[in-house]
Design a protein around this motif. Sequence first.
Motif, PDB file in Angstrom:
ATOM      1  N   UNK A  58      -2.700  12.398  -3.898  1.00 55.29           N
ATOM      2  CA  UNK A  58      -2.904  10.962  -3.694  1.00 55.29           C
ATOM      3  C   UNK A  58      -1.570  10.224  -3.764  1.00 55.29           C
ATOM      4  N   UNK A  59      -0.758  10.611  -4.723  1.00 54.02           N
ATOM      5  CA  UNK A  59       0.515   9.924  -4.907  1.00 54.02           C
ATOM      6  C   UNK A  59       1.405  10.092  -3.678  1.00 54.02           C
ATOM      7  N   UNK A  60       1.417  11.289  -3.135  1.00 50.51           N
ATOM      8  CA  UNK A  60       2.218  11.511  -1.929  1.00 50.51           C
ATOM      9  C   UNK A  60       1.663  10.674  -0.776  1.00 50.51           C
ATOM     10  N   UNK A  61       0.331  10.624  -0.658  1.00 51.56           N
ATOM     11  CA  UNK A  61      -0.283   9.827   0.418  1.00 51.56           C
ATOM     12  C   UNK A  61       0.032   8.341   0.231  1.00 51.56           C
ATOM     13  N   UNK A  62      -0.069   7.843  -1.007  1.00 48.62           N
ATOM     14  CA  UNK A  62       0.278   6.436  -1.268  1.00 48.62           C
ATOM     15  C   UNK A  62       1.725   6.177  -0.831  1.00 48.62           C
ATOM     16  N   UNK A  63       2.602   7.112  -1.185  1.00 49.30           N
ATOM     17  CA  UNK A  63       4.031   6.941  -0.893  1.00 49.30           C
ATOM     18  C   UNK A  63       4.294   6.868   0.602  1.00 49.30           C
ATOM     19  N   UNK A  64       3.635   7.758   1.357  1.00 52.93           N
ATOM     20  CA  UNK A  64       3.830   7.760   2.813  1.00 52.93           C
ATOM     21  C   UNK A  64       3.375   6.414   3.384  1.00 52.93           C
ATOM     22  N   UNK A  65       2.191   5.962   2.962  1.00 55.13           N
ATOM     23  CA  UNK A  65       1.662   4.701   3.493  1.00 55.13           C
ATOM     24  C   UNK A  65       2.495   3.506   3.031  1.00 55.13           C
ATOM     25  N   UNK A  66       2.886   3.519   1.745  1.00 58.64           N
ATOM     26  CA  UNK A  66       3.721   2.423   1.225  1.00 58.64           C
ATOM     27  C   UNK A  66       5.013   2.280   2.039  1.00 58.64           C
ATOM     28  N   UNK A  67       5.634   3.412   2.345  1.00 61.08           N
ATOM     29  CA  UNK A  67       6.917   3.353   3.047  1.00 61.08           C
ATOM     30  C   UNK A  67       6.754   3.034   4.529  1.00 61.08           C
ATOM     31  N   UNK A  68       5.573   3.332   5.088  1.00 60.51           N
ATOM     32  CA  UNK A  68       5.383   3.087   6.524  1.00 60.51           C
ATOM     33  C   UNK A  68       4.843   1.712   6.844  1.00 60.51           C
ATOM     34  N   UNK A  69       4.042   1.145   5.922  1.00 53.98           N
ATOM     35  CA  UNK A  69       3.355  -0.100   6.302  1.00 53.98           C
ATOM     36  C   UNK A  69       4.283  -1.306   6.229  1.00 53.98           C
ATOM     37  N   UNK A  70       4.051  -2.261   7.165  1.00 57.17           N
ATOM     38  CA  UNK A  70       4.802  -3.511   7.068  1.00 57.17           C
ATOM     39  C   UNK A  70       3.842  -4.652   6.722  1.00 57.17           C
ATOM     40  N   UNK A  71       2.633  -4.306   6.321  1.00 61.58           N
ATOM     41  CA  UNK A  71       1.638  -5.334   5.986  1.00 61.58           C
ATOM     42  C   UNK A  71       1.723  -5.634   4.487  1.00 61.58           C
ATOM     43  N   UNK A  72       1.903  -6.922   4.146  1.00 63.98           N
ATOM     44  CA  UNK A  72       2.224  -7.227   2.746  1.00 63.98           C
ATOM     45  C   UNK A  72       1.145  -6.874   1.713  1.00 63.98           C
ATOM     46  N   UNK A  73      -0.147  -7.039   2.053  1.00 67.97           N
ATOM     47  CA  UNK A  73      -1.152  -6.772   1.016  1.00 67.97           C
ATOM     48  C   UNK A  73      -1.256  -5.278   0.660  1.00 67.97           C
ATOM     49  N   UNK A  74      -1.459  -4.402   1.661  1.00 64.69           N
ATOM     50  CA  UNK A  74      -1.465  -2.973   1.277  1.00 64.69           C
ATOM     51  C   UNK A  74      -0.146  -2.513   0.659  1.00 64.69           C
ATOM     52  N   UNK A  75       0.946  -3.126   1.069  1.00 60.53           N
ATOM     53  CA  UNK A  75       2.251  -2.773   0.480  1.00 60.53           C
ATOM     54  C   UNK A  75       2.258  -3.081  -1.023  1.00 60.53           C
ATOM     55  N   UNK A  76       1.789  -4.282  -1.376  1.00 63.31           N
ATOM     56  CA  UNK A  76       1.730  -4.641  -2.804  1.00 63.31           C
ATOM     57  C   UNK A  76       0.846  -3.656  -3.563  1.00 63.31           C
ATOM     58  N   UNK A  77      -0.334  -3.408  -3.017  1.00 62.07           N
ATOM     59  CA  UNK A  77      -1.302  -2.559  -3.715  1.00 62.07           C
ATOM     60  C   UNK A  77      -0.711  -1.167  -3.960  1.00 62.07           C
ATOM     61  N   UNK A  78      -0.177  -0.574  -2.918  1.00 58.30           N
ATOM     62  CA  UNK A  78       0.318   0.802  -3.038  1.00 58.30           C
ATOM     63  C   UNK A  78       1.547   0.865  -3.951  1.00 58.30           C
ATOM     64  N   UNK A  79       2.423  -0.118  -3.830  1.00 56.18           N
ATOM     65  CA  UNK A  79       3.642  -0.105  -4.648  1.00 56.18           C
ATOM     66  C   UNK A  79       3.303  -0.228  -6.133  1.00 56.18           C
ATOM     67  N   UNK A  80       2.408  -1.139  -6.463  1.00 49.14           N
ATOM     68  CA  UNK A  80       2.093  -1.353  -7.878  1.00 49.14           C
ATOM     69  C   UNK A  80       1.276  -0.195  -8.461  1.00 49.14           C
ATOM     70  N   UNK A  81       0.388   0.360  -7.665  1.00 48.10           N
ATOM     71  CA  UNK A  81      -0.371   1.505  -8.171  1.00 48.10           C
ATOM     72  C   UNK A  81       0.572   2.686  -8.408  1.00 48.10           C
ATOM     73  N   UNK A  82       1.534   2.852  -7.519  1.00 49.36           N
ATOM     74  CA  UNK A  82       2.472   3.966  -7.695  1.00 49.36           C
ATOM     75  C   UNK A  82       3.312   3.810  -8.960  1.00 49.36           C
ATOM     76  N   UNK A  83       3.559   2.591  -9.359  1.00 47.63           N
ATOM     77  CA  UNK A  83       4.301   2.366 -10.597  1.00 47.63           C
ATOM     78  C   UNK A  83       3.532   2.987 -11.783  1.00 47.63           C
ATOM     79  N   UNK A  84       2.217   2.827 -11.778  1.00 45.34           N
ATOM     80  CA  UNK A  84       1.389   3.433 -12.849  1.00 45.34           C
ATOM     81  C   UNK A  84       1.294   4.941 -12.675  1.00 45.34           C
ATOM     82  N   UNK A  85       1.127   5.379 -11.429  1.00 45.69           N
ATOM     83  CA  UNK A  85       0.903   6.817 -11.201  1.00 45.69           C
ATOM     84  C   UNK A  85       2.107   7.646 -11.635  1.00 45.69           C
ATOM     85  N   UNK A  86       3.303   7.044 -11.586  1.00 46.84           N
ATOM     86  CA  UNK A  86       4.490   7.777 -12.024  1.00 46.84           C
ATOM     87  C   UNK A  86       4.316   8.226 -13.484  1.00 46.84           C
TER      88      UNK A  86
END
Length: 365
Positions: free
Chosen positions: A190-218
């Motif tokens: 999941x973390x790898x999938x979040x990372x791929x999507x976070x780095x590819x998307x230019x849409x601000x809402x999914x970007x926020x969601x994925x970035x902040x969730x990844x902070x916890x997942x670390x």
Amino acid sequence: MSKSAVRLGTEPSWTFPMQGDNHFTWEYDQGRDQLLTLYQKGKEKQWDSARRIDWSLEVDPYDVLGTPENTLALYGSRQYDRLDDRARKEMRQHMAAWEFSQFLHGEQGAMICSARIVESVPDMDSKLYAATQVMDEARHAELFARFVDEKIGLRYPINPHLKALLQDALSDSRWDMPYLGMQVLIEGLALAAFGILRDRTDKPLPKQILTYIMQDEARHVAFGRLALRDYYTQLTSSEIAEREEFVIEGCYLMRDKFRMQEVWETLGFDMKESLEYMNRGPRMRAFRSLLFARIVPCVRDIGLWGPRVRKAYDDMGVLDLATSDLLKLMADDEAQAELLDRERRELEVRRDEVHRIIAAGARQN
Ligand SMILES: [Fe+2]
Ligand SMILES: [Fe+2]
């Protein structure tokens, strides 16, 4: 919790028996420094999605992530060529709904697994830390449910292979197996999938969601890594071999079986062709190896690194990932979340300033 979406699937719930022992310890004062530091961080870094996420941002349900057409999984297939514009838009919505629904169900799985770890892990430091993770995963489940329902408007049931993997991890009475199945394999994927999507998307809402969730997942990956690494040095070689077998099977399953079958079924696509394309299409092959970027170095770090595991990863073409620096990747995930916070704050200050200037100008006229 959130407004209703179209829900596919009819099963309202899922139950199966629990296994294993509850474990109390009276050793309250023997915590390992690294785990206690992680526990402290887990307490300090809690956040509320209702406040940290800007839910007023619009999302186009037919283009949730702003994915370029030529990166879509079926792009270039005969099935894709047969679709008109409307059908292509519908496919995009279904793919995003499937993907984020699996994240959602996975987060519930992570919440249940970390609660199980609190009950069954022998050491108090691990129990304390895992209790913070239960809350993290609850927040993630809440957040994905809101995103799927309010912004995509369509929810898929849990993928049967994800379900099987969760059931395997949770049906084992050995306390480390839910860790291994959930923290290392499913969370790693999941973390790898979040990372791929976070780095590819230019849409601000999914970007926020994925970035902040990844902070916890670390933190979650760091925990699985620390706790299992210590424990696995104490096991016999046959006990290690059993864990390695579980890892190999889980990895093949994740590589071969997560092919959005339910989406192609729902949309009436040619199943054989779609699944085959998912298997051998150039985009999916590259995507799948990226999906193992977090799992492989973690499996090596916890000491499940016998010849059979190495051979399996070699066969999957992901053995080289073993040398990537997991700690650096996780530090980078945390830094990205902090950077996004900073950028958003600066943007707000600039917006306030513009509003003040406009208001002052209006008063003068
Ligand atoms: Fe999570
Ligand atoms: Fe997690």
